[in-house]
Scaffold this active site. Structure first.
Site, mmCIF file in Angstrom:
data_model
loop_
_atom_site.group_PDB
_atom_site.id
_atom_site.type_symbol
_atom_site.label_atom_id
_atom_site.label_comp_id
_atom_site.label_asym_id
_atom_site.label_seq_id
_atom_site.Cartn_x
_atom_site.Cartn_y
_atom_site.Cartn_z
ATOM 1 N N LYS A 189 49.434 72.214 42.605
ATOM 2 C CA LYS A 189 49.192 70.914 43.018
ATOM 3 C C LYS A 189 48.265 70.652 43.947
ATOM 4 O O LYS A 189 47.935 71.522 44.779
ATOM 5 C CB LYS A 189 50.796 70.585 43.639
ATOM 6 C CG LYS A 189 51.668 70.819 42.533
ATOM 7 C CD LYS A 189 51.813 69.922 41.547
ATOM 8 C CE LYS A 189 53.133 70.029 40.842
ATOM 9 N NZ LYS A 189 53.338 68.964 39.551
ATOM 10 N N ASP B 186 46.891 69.736 39.501
ATOM 11 C CA ASP B 186 47.808 68.585 38.983
ATOM 12 C C ASP B 186 47.992 67.536 40.464
ATOM 13 O O ASP B 186 48.448 67.935 41.273
ATOM 14 C CB ASP B 186 49.215 69.032 38.675
ATOM 15 C CG ASP B 186 49.961 67.869 38.389
ATOM 16 O OD1 ASP B 186 49.832 66.665 38.461
ATOM 17 O OD2 ASP B 186 51.437 68.086 38.037
ATOM 18 N N GLU C 210 45.561 67.049 36.222
ATOM 19 C CA GLU C 210 46.506 66.378 35.556
ATOM 20 C C GLU C 210 46.887 65.247 36.269
ATOM 21 O O GLU C 210 46.989 65.267 37.594
ATOM 22 C CB GLU C 210 47.896 67.410 35.474
ATOM 23 C CG GLU C 210 48.984 66.990 34.909
ATOM 24 C CD GLU C 210 50.322 67.810 34.729
ATOM 25 O OE1 GLU C 210 51.487 67.209 34.703
ATOM 26 O OE2 GLU C 210 49.838 69.119 34.499
ATOM 27 N N GLU D 235 53.088 62.762 30.777
ATOM 28 C CA GLU D 235 54.624 63.133 31.335
ATOM 29 C C GLU D 235 55.136 61.707 31.433
ATOM 30 O O GLU D 235 56.331 61.444 31.597
ATOM 31 C CB GLU D 235 54.710 63.899 32.345
ATOM 32 C CG GLU D 235 54.163 63.589 33.912
ATOM 33 C CD GLU D 235 54.738 64.584 34.797
ATOM 34 O OE1 GLU D 235 55.526 64.379 35.467
ATOM 35 O OE2 GLU D 235 53.662 65.670 34.874
ATOM 36 N N ASP E 12 56.183 64.053 27.095
ATOM 37 C CA ASP E 12 57.840 64.318 27.422
ATOM 38 C C ASP E 12 58.649 63.963 26.603
ATOM 39 O O ASP E 12 58.836 63.216 25.822
ATOM 40 C CB ASP E 12 57.667 63.562 28.863
ATOM 41 C CG ASP E 12 58.980 64.002 29.573
ATOM 42 O OD1 ASP E 12 58.769 64.609 30.816
ATOM 43 O OD2 ASP E 12 60.040 63.664 29.095
ATOM 44 N N HIS F 71 54.904 68.332 29.064
ATOM 45 C CA HIS F 71 55.273 68.196 30.435
ATOM 46 C C HIS F 71 56.776 69.131 30.382
ATOM 47 O O HIS F 71 57.316 68.720 29.341
ATOM 48 C CB HIS F 71 55.495 67.030 30.721
ATOM 49 C CG HIS F 71 56.323 66.716 32.164
ATOM 50 N ND1 HIS F 71 57.488 66.075 32.290
ATOM 51 C CD2 HIS F 71 56.127 67.628 33.271
ATOM 52 C CE1 HIS F 71 58.172 66.432 33.402
ATOM 53 N NE2 HIS F 71 57.317 67.059 34.237
#
Length: 401
Positions: free
Chosen positions: A172, A202, A228, A257, A280, A307
């Site tokens: 992240k 992400d 992402e 997602e 998703d 996702h």
């Protein structure tokens, strides 16, 4: 040519047959895609009509997805097959009959879809065999990458997941550039640059378009495969601009997602806005709409990497990734794995040697244990009378809607 019109009575009958365990007399209802359309199109004058007929997003669409996914679970169980195998046994024509092509024929037609699936038929059985020996869906991990983890914990988790056979690691980002550079250096120190291990990052939608471009230029030296959700999930042209700016740096763009329907995915693909398509299982209108996106991604040459952020999503998406590999793309891709709350499911997803273990039990793998339903069902479950729940309930009581 206008799509065929399905009468309400016919579609209701089709839905009843579809949903009735043991009541399916043919491999696939002849109007599964149009039956889905009946669910989407509430009768004129219905209180739901303004929400279902126009939007196909938001809470109504989420609820529709839950119903459709439940129907597929029942269908699979009634035939004694895991969902991925149910779909793998379809002919190309049966596969395509599951899809409502309204709004997407400017991107892909039923005839194109059938031809794409037919081209892969001669080698499909080999991919089924790959699935049966658990080599259809490689997994990637986010377990070491959460914001807030200290350096020691991050190092320990990276070493642990590396030893478990993982080759792909997501971190992240989106705090400060300095902190993220430090964290990505730790990741690269452990997984290396040239050892066959892949890094992804992400941002969870934190940046504007210019911020995303500038920020990622400062992280590009760590060679992430993709960034992402760099910006708002609704900003098609913004993603396209970010992708264009980062392509010379070797950094791709992934999102999906939060994409609520096949139309958004169509636009992302047509605008060359993404390098990775992240469907998703629950955000869209169930399996039928997911199948439409798999086909569009195949046509545009964009890999599917769903996702799968825990709480039942890995149980769902392991089937969708297997379907993509066996039936649609014919190529190994990746699937996220988050080790969170699997203990509440009767048939939890399992990772072994860096791959998902292919589901073999009938259904969609998301049936929860009765004990978990009793304990956590709101508002009567035992959990909601515990001390742990008081903080949640106090927070909810203070919300104004």
């Amino acid at each position: 040519m206008s799509p065929p019109v399905l009468s309400a009575e016919l579609s209701k009958s089709s839905l009843r047959t579809w949903a009735k365990p043991g009541g399916i007399s043919s491999p696939i209802p002849s109007c599964a895609g149009l039956a889905l359309r009946h669910l989407l199109l509430s009768p004129s004058g219905s209180i739901l009509q303004p929400y279902t007929n126009t939007h196909q997003k938001g809470v109504i669409h989420l609820a529709l997805g839950a119903v459709v996914n439940a129907l597929w679970d029942l269908w699979s169980k009634s035939l004694g097959k895991p969902l991925w195998k149910l779909v793998a046994d379809f002919t190309p024509e049966e596969f395509v009959r599951c899809i409502d092509f309204r709004y997407i024929t400017d991107a892909i037609t039923p005839e194109e879809a059938i031809k794409m699936l037919q081209d892969l038929e001669p080698t499909k059985q080999r991919r089924v065999e790959d699935a049966l020996v658990n080599r259809a869906v490689p997994a990637y991990t986010t377990s070491a990458g959460w914001l807030g983890y200290g350096e020691d914990k991050m190092r320990a988790l990276l070493k642990e997941t590396l030893a478990q056979g993982y080759k792909h690691f997501k971190i992240k980002v989106g705090g400060s550039v300095e902190e993220d550079r430090k964290r990505l250096k730790i990741a690269r120190d452990i997984i290396g640059f040239d050892d066959g291990n892949i890094l992804m990052v992400d941002a969870n939608q934190v940046w504007s378009v210019p911020e995303a471009i500038e920020y990622m230029k400062q992280l590009a030296e760590f060679r992430p495969w993709f960034i992402e959700e760099p910006t708002s999930p609704d900003d098609i042209l913004g993603h396209a601009a970010i992708r264009k700016a980062l392509k010379p740096l070797g950094v791709g763009v992934a999102t999906g997602e939060m994409c609520q329907n096949r139309v958004i995915f169509k636009q992302l693909l047509q605008a060359s806005a993404i390098d990775v398509c992240q469907i998703d299982a629950c955000r869209m209108g169930g399996v039928n709409e997911v199948l439409a996106v798999l086909l569009m991604a195949k046509k545009f040459g964009v890999p599917i990497v769903p996702h799968s952020g825990g709480v039942g999503l890995p149980e769902y998406t392991q089937h969708l990734s297997t379907i993509d590999y066996v039936c649609v793309s014919g190529k190994l891709s990746l699937l996220e794995y988050v080790d969170h709350l699997h203990e509440h499911f009767l048939h939890p997803s399992v990772i072994k040697d860096g791959y998902y273990t292919t589901p073999t039990k009938p259904g969609y793998s998301v049936e929860m244990k009765e004990a978990s339903m009793v304990e956590f069902g709101y508002p009567d479950g035992k959990f909601w009378t515990s001390e742990e729940a008081k903080g949640i309930l106090n927070h909810l009581s203070g919300l104004k809607i």
